[in-house]
Design a protein around this motif. Structure first.
Motif, PDB file in Angstrom:
ATOM      1  N   SER A   1       0.878  -1.173   0.000  1.00 49.03           N
ATOM      2  CA  SER A   1       0.000   0.000   0.000  1.00 49.03           C
ATOM      3  C   SER A   1       0.910   1.215   0.000  1.00 49.03           C
ATOM      4  O   SER A   1       2.133   1.092   0.095  1.00 49.03           O
ATOM      5  CB  SER A   1      -0.887   0.010   1.255  1.00 49.03           C
TER       6      SER A   1
ATOM      7  N   THR B   1      -0.497   5.375   3.951  1.00 45.81           N
ATOM      8  CA  THR B   1      -1.586   4.563   4.486  1.00 45.81           C
ATOM      9  C   THR B   1      -1.056   3.641   5.576  1.00 45.81           C
ATOM     10  O   THR B   1      -1.652   3.512   6.642  1.00 45.81           O
ATOM     11  CB  THR B   1      -2.238   3.737   3.367  1.00 45.81           C
TER      12      THR B   1
ATOM     13  N   ASP C   1      -9.079   3.394   4.071  1.00 45.57           N
ATOM     14  CA  ASP C   1      -7.831   2.618   4.022  1.00 45.57           C
ATOM     15  C   ASP C   1      -7.048   2.755   5.327  1.00 45.57           C
ATOM     16  O   ASP C   1      -6.508   1.777   5.847  1.00 45.57           O
ATOM     17  CB  ASP C   1      -6.957   3.088   2.854  1.00 45.57           C
TER      18      ASP C   1
END
Length: 292
Positions: free
Chosen positions: A76, A80, A171
């Motif tokens: 990711s 995040t 997220d």
């Protein structure tokens, strides 16, 4: 630059800084932390209200980040991954000083405000006490955030003050976009209901006015005009630093509440102090990454 927007550009890519930091490059680690640290600190400040507590929390979070830095796999975006660590820490940490002292909901907060006597002051006195009145205004709004649950507080800070869109917010918190929207909506509604029923800044028919309360808070040493926490010239505001509000805010009145909260201070001078240098020089940090 807002790290919570969908995309952002930097002079040096996070991944490059991470790879160099893991190899022990002190400058790379410093640049990586300098890039993200102001956001960590300002979230912490709004979570717990007191700057000293926020500084301690920021250091705790950054130790967690560098301890786990080698575990980042690039599956990711780094921001995040990092802010998941941040949010998990905030949700699980022990109660901080103001959380323990306040420990109240909106009804208790209303009772505490009502308990402060109103003292009428002249227009000239209002001008003379403008700094203290502004400080009370910001302190009151900061106190409102403490009436939210930690989860609501965090969602509101991310989604409203930092303008994280639903994809980024979801997220970071590891929930669905729909769930993030619902939680954000509830937090905004709770703040709106309180301010619409109590705060004269939102609804002029309400009796609560900061200028009427300022005499009492100064006399009772609740507010120290020589040591302001919020209304300081070197601080920006969230509105100035982060940018315009999201376009999908619900209704006009909730926008007014958010507009007021967006005036809360954003300390963009914090990373220019000795904190970061002291942190990078800490023996624990040096040993964790074998910095050179």
């Amino acid at each position: 630059m807002n790290h919570f927007t969908t995309a952002y550009s930097t002079d040096q890519d996070d991944q490059s800084l991470i790879e160099q930091a893991i190899k022990g490059n002190r400058n790379a680690l410093e640049n990586l932390l300098k890039k993200h640290q102001p956001y960590i600190y300002n979230i912490a400040w709004k979570m717990v209200q007191m700057p000293d507590d926020a500084q301690d929390i920021t250091q705790e979070v950054m130790v967690k980040v560098i301890t786990n830095l080698s575990k980042f796999r690039g599956e990711s975006e780094f921001r995040t991954w990092l802010y998941r660590i941040v949010t998990n820490h905030f949700l699980q940490m022990k109660k901080q000083k103001r959380e323990t002292l306040v420990n109240e909901d909106f009804d208790a907060f209303t009772e505490r405000l009502t308990g402060l006597p109103d003292v009428e002051i002249t227009l000239i006195e209002i001008e003379e006490k403008a700094v203290e009145i502004r400080e009370m205004n910001m302190a009151c709004m900061s106190g409102m955030l403490l009436c939210l649950t930690r989860e609501q507080r965090l969602v509101y800070i991310l989604g409203s003050l930092f303008n994280a869109d639903h994809t980024v917010g979801a997220d970071i918190l590891g929930i669905s976009k729909g769930n993030f929207r619902v939680r954000l909506s509830r937090a905004k509604k709770d703040l709106f209901n309180f301010m619409n029923n109590q705060c004269g800044l939102v609804n002029k028919s309400n009796p609560c006015r900061c200028h009427k309360k300022v005499t009492a808070v100064v006399e009772n040493q609740i507010l120290d005009s020589k040591n302001l926490l919020f209304n300081r010239e070197e601080y920006a505001s969230f509105q100035n630093y982060i940018g315009d509000s999201p376009e999908n805010l619900s209704d006009l009145m909730e926008e007014k509440v958010l507009a007021l909260h967006s005036q809360l201070p954003y300390n963009d001078t914090f990373d220019k102090k000795e904190f970061l240098n002291d942190f990078i020089s800490d023996e624990r940090v040096i040993s964790l990454l074998n910095l050179n």
